[in-house]
Design a protein around this motif. Sequence first.
Motif, PDB file in Angstrom:
ATOM      1  N   PHE A   1       0.801  -1.182  -0.060  1.00 40.47           N
ATOM      2  CA  PHE A   1       0.125   0.093  -0.080  1.00 40.47           C
ATOM      3  C   PHE A   1       0.735   1.132  -0.136  1.00 40.47           C
ATOM      4  O   PHE A   1       1.229   1.636   1.135  1.00 40.47           O
ATOM      5  CB  PHE A   1      -0.867  -0.170   1.018  1.00 40.47           C
ATOM      6  CG  PHE A   1      -1.935   0.942   1.340  1.00 40.47           C
ATOM      7  CD1 PHE A   1      -2.857   1.293   0.147  1.00 40.47           C
ATOM      8  CD2 PHE A   1      -2.080   2.212   2.192  1.00 40.47           C
ATOM      9  CE1 PHE A   1      -3.731   2.305   0.244  1.00 40.47           C
ATOM     10  CE2 PHE A   1      -3.127   3.065   2.473  1.00 40.47           C
ATOM     11  CZ  PHE A   1      -3.864   2.987   1.624  1.00 40.47           C
TER      12      PHE A   1
ATOM     13  N   ASN B   1       1.316  -6.781  -5.400  1.00 42.78           N
ATOM     14  CA  ASN B   1      -0.196  -6.758  -5.716  1.00 42.78           C
ATOM     15  C   ASN B   1      -0.417  -7.539  -7.029  1.00 42.78           C
ATOM     16  O   ASN B   1      -1.683  -7.913  -7.190  1.00 42.78           O
ATOM     17  CB  ASN B   1      -0.537  -5.399  -5.736  1.00 42.78           C
ATOM     18  CG  ASN B   1      -0.388  -4.648  -4.330  1.00 42.78           C
ATOM     19  OD1 ASN B   1      -0.186  -5.282  -3.440  1.00 42.78           O
ATOM     20  ND2 ASN B   1      -0.695  -3.363  -4.207  1.00 42.78           N
TER      21      ASN B   1
ATOM     22  N   SER C   1      -9.171  -3.934  -3.826  1.00 42.42           N
ATOM     23  CA  SER C   1      -9.430  -2.690  -3.168  1.00 42.42           C
ATOM     24  C   SER C   1     -10.685  -2.048  -3.778  1.00 42.42           C
ATOM     25  O   SER C   1     -10.567  -1.939  -5.113  1.00 42.42           O
ATOM     26  CB  SER C   1      -8.201  -1.833  -3.099  1.00 42.42           C
ATOM     27  OG  SER C   1      -8.807  -0.448  -2.556  1.00 42.42           O
ATOM     28  N   ASN C   2     -11.600  -1.394  -3.165  1.00 48.75           N
ATOM     29  CA  ASN C   2     -12.427  -0.379  -3.804  1.00 48.75           C
ATOM     30  C   ASN C   2     -11.620   0.755  -4.641  1.00 48.75           C
ATOM     31  O   ASN C   2     -12.551   1.348  -5.462  1.00 48.75           O
ATOM     32  CB  ASN C   2     -13.625  -0.039  -2.987  1.00 48.75           C
ATOM     33  CG  ASN C   2     -13.164   0.778  -1.640  1.00 48.75           C
ATOM     34  OD1 ASN C   2     -11.807   1.028  -1.663  1.00 48.75           O
ATOM     35  ND2 ASN C   2     -13.798   1.473  -1.203  1.00 48.75           N
TER      36      ASN C   2
ATOM     37  N   TYR D   1      -1.249   2.536  -6.433  1.00 46.19           N
ATOM     38  CA  TYR D   1      -2.006   1.342  -5.630  1.00 46.19           C
ATOM     39  C   TYR D   1      -3.305   1.182  -6.805  1.00 46.19           C
ATOM     40  O   TYR D   1      -3.757  -0.163  -6.821  1.00 46.19           O
ATOM     41  CB  TYR D   1      -2.360   2.010  -4.791  1.00 46.19           C
ATOM     42  CG  TYR D   1      -3.485   0.974  -3.732  1.00 46.19           C
ATOM     43  CD1 TYR D   1      -2.502  -0.172  -3.161  1.00 46.19           C
ATOM     44  CD2 TYR D   1      -4.548   1.264  -3.150  1.00 46.19           C
ATOM     45  CE1 TYR D   1      -3.540  -1.186  -2.258  1.00 46.19           C
ATOM     46  CE2 TYR D   1      -5.325   0.330  -2.401  1.00 46.19           C
ATOM     47  CZ  TYR D   1      -4.736  -0.817  -2.123  1.00 46.19           C
ATOM     48  OH  TYR D   1      -5.474  -1.597  -1.135  1.00 46.19           O
ATOM     49  N   SER D   2      -4.019   2.080  -7.201  1.00 44.11           N
ATOM     50  CA  SER D   2      -5.341   1.769  -7.741  1.00 44.11           C
ATOM     51  C   SER D   2      -4.985   0.840  -9.268  1.00 44.11           C
ATOM     52  O   SER D   2      -5.699  -0.044  -9.527  1.00 44.11           O
ATOM     53  CB  SER D   2      -5.921   2.995  -8.367  1.00 44.11           C
ATOM     54  OG  SER D   2      -6.540   3.626  -7.213  1.00 44.11           O
TER      55      SER D   2
ATOM     56  N   LYS E   1      -4.268  -2.783  -8.195  1.00 42.44           N
ATOM     57  CA  LYS E   1      -5.501  -3.550  -7.717  1.00 42.44           C
ATOM     58  C   LYS E   1      -6.335  -3.789  -8.969  1.00 42.44           C
ATOM     59  O   LYS E   1      -7.156  -4.943  -8.890  1.00 42.44           O
ATOM     60  CB  LYS E   1      -6.083  -2.855  -6.646  1.00 42.44           C
ATOM     61  CG  LYS E   1      -5.274  -3.016  -5.227  1.00 42.44           C
ATOM     62  CD  LYS E   1      -5.245  -4.348  -4.886  1.00 42.44           C
ATOM     63  CE  LYS E   1      -4.500  -4.653  -3.425  1.00 42.44           C
ATOM     64  NZ  LYS E   1      -4.417  -5.944  -2.902  1.00 42.44           N
TER      65      LYS E   1
ATOM     66  N   HIS F   1     -13.725  -6.894  -3.322  1.00 38.25           N
ATOM     67  CA  HIS F   1     -12.753  -5.630  -2.971  1.00 38.25           C
ATOM     68  C   HIS F   1     -13.472  -4.902  -1.641  1.00 38.25           C
ATOM     69  O   HIS F   1     -14.446  -4.496  -1.365  1.00 38.25           O
ATOM     70  CB  HIS F   1     -13.313  -4.656  -4.240  1.00 38.25           C
ATOM     71  CG  HIS F   1     -12.672  -4.631  -5.432  1.00 38.25           C
ATOM     72  ND1 HIS F   1     -13.503  -3.911  -6.506  1.00 38.25           N
ATOM     73  CD2 HIS F   1     -11.428  -5.347  -5.913  1.00 38.25           C
ATOM     74  CE1 HIS F   1     -12.333  -4.237  -7.452  1.00 38.25           C
ATOM     75  NE2 HIS F   1     -11.466  -4.944  -7.011  1.00 38.25           N
TER      76      HIS F   1
ATOM     77  N   THR G   1     -11.326  -0.552   5.778  1.00 38.50           N
ATOM     78  CA  THR G   1     -11.454  -1.593   7.061  1.00 38.50           C
ATOM     79  C   THR G   1     -10.523  -1.070   8.147  1.00 38.50           C
ATOM     80  O   THR G   1      -9.659  -0.608   7.785  1.00 38.50           O
ATOM     81  CB  THR G   1     -11.169  -2.906   6.318  1.00 38.50           C
ATOM     82  OG1 THR G   1     -11.893  -3.144   5.009  1.00 38.50           O
ATOM     83  CG2 THR G   1     -11.236  -4.065   7.190  1.00 38.50           C
TER      84      THR G   1
ATOM     85  N   ASN H   1      -5.039   1.317   8.522  1.00 38.12           N
ATOM     86  CA  ASN H   1      -5.992   2.154   8.188  1.00 38.12           C
ATOM     87  C   ASN H   1      -6.994   2.055   9.468  1.00 38.12           C
ATOM     88  O   ASN H   1      -8.344   1.702   9.163  1.00 38.12           O
ATOM     89  CB  ASN H   1      -6.915   2.013   7.013  1.00 38.12           C
ATOM     90  CG  ASN H   1      -7.735   2.745   6.331  1.00 38.12           C
ATOM     91  OD1 ASN H   1      -7.676   3.728   6.802  1.00 38.12           O
ATOM     92  ND2 ASN H   1      -8.744   2.283   5.880  1.00 38.12           N
TER      93      ASN H   1
ATOM     94  N   ASN I   1     -17.972  -6.297  -3.830  1.00 32.78           N
ATOM     95  CA  ASN I   1     -17.402  -5.105  -3.089  1.00 32.78           C
ATOM     96  C   ASN I   1     -17.903  -5.203  -1.732  1.00 32.78           C
ATOM     97  O   ASN I   1     -18.950  -5.296  -1.420  1.00 32.78           O
ATOM     98  CB  ASN I   1     -18.209  -3.856  -3.623  1.00 32.78           C
ATOM     99  CG  ASN I   1     -17.454  -3.582  -4.998  1.00 32.78           C
ATOM    100  OD1 ASN I   1     -16.548  -4.007  -5.298  1.00 32.78           O
ATOM    101  ND2 ASN I   1     -18.309  -2.945  -5.834  1.00 32.78           N
TER     102      ASN I   1
ATOM    103  N   ASP J   1     -17.506  -2.927   0.545  1.00 30.23           N
ATOM    104  CA  ASP J   1     -17.120  -1.471   1.231  1.00 30.23           C
ATOM    105  C   ASP J   1     -18.293  -0.591   1.821  1.00 30.23           C
ATOM    106  O   ASP J   1     -18.282   0.693   1.571  1.00 30.23           O
ATOM    107  CB  ASP J   1     -16.741  -0.979  -0.272  1.00 30.23           C
ATOM    108  CG  ASP J   1     -17.787  -0.788  -1.171  1.00 30.23           C
ATOM    109  OD1 ASP J   1     -18.747  -1.155  -1.104  1.00 30.23           O
ATOM    110  OD2 ASP J   1     -17.434  -0.150  -2.534  1.00 30.23           O
TER     111      ASP J   1
END
Length: 247
Positions: free
Chosen positions: A96, A116, A142-143, A156-157, A160, A185, A189, A194, A240, A242
């Motif tokens: 991350f 990843n 990940s969302n 990161y996006s 994923k 996703h 969390t 985080n 998802n 999320d």
Amino acid sequence: MTRPLEGKVALVTGGGRGIGAAVVRRLAAHGADVAFTFQQDRQRAAEVAGAVTAAGRRVLAVQADSADPAAVAGAVDRAAAELGRLDILVNNAGAFLLGALQDLSLAEFEQTVAVNVRAPFVASQAAVRHMSAGGSIINVGSNAAERVVFAGFSLYSMSKTALIGLTKSLGRELGPRAITVNLVHPGATDTDLNPADGPNAATVTGFTALGHYAAPADVAGAVAFLAGPDARYITGATVNVDGGFTI
């Protein structure tokens, strides 16, 4: 308690903490013997292993760096050899790394892609050599692959988002073997990385329909469902978890 995974063997990468640890515990509670990888924290890994043992299941903790493809493949093969089979693979380990585009280094790019993207590919490639009909692969994404509301997520996006293509392609390829491949996703969390009381938590919660962070167990529940018999006709799907962040 119903144990729908009785007799199954699972491997969870990055299972020593956070979402991965919750997945390990949930799969064990559902009756699976569980191997998991961890990178450094032996004490936490021992605690997770102890929870599996307390649930009456066999456990194998493997120290492995997900940036090392040989270590990833070796963990898969070791899990299958020492626990006798492999039915479930959860590609959970992740890097991350956030930052503005102009500030990200090539080393950070390579680290993110190695963990990843390459690690799930390598682990899946190794796992299917051991899996028979009824096996399942669950990728944890990940969302941020579907909605980005903050700057600094480009690397990161991107990494994923690659899991969407991997999941769909492997779902098609492995379908004739009755091996399912799905993607979870998670959204925000509550983990060490985080926390729900962190400096940006109120802003993140404001984008979430349910108005709060997930617990790691919420994500683990979705993973366990996709690994179980009730999901046998689901493949190539994205779930998802999320709280409505991507609505």
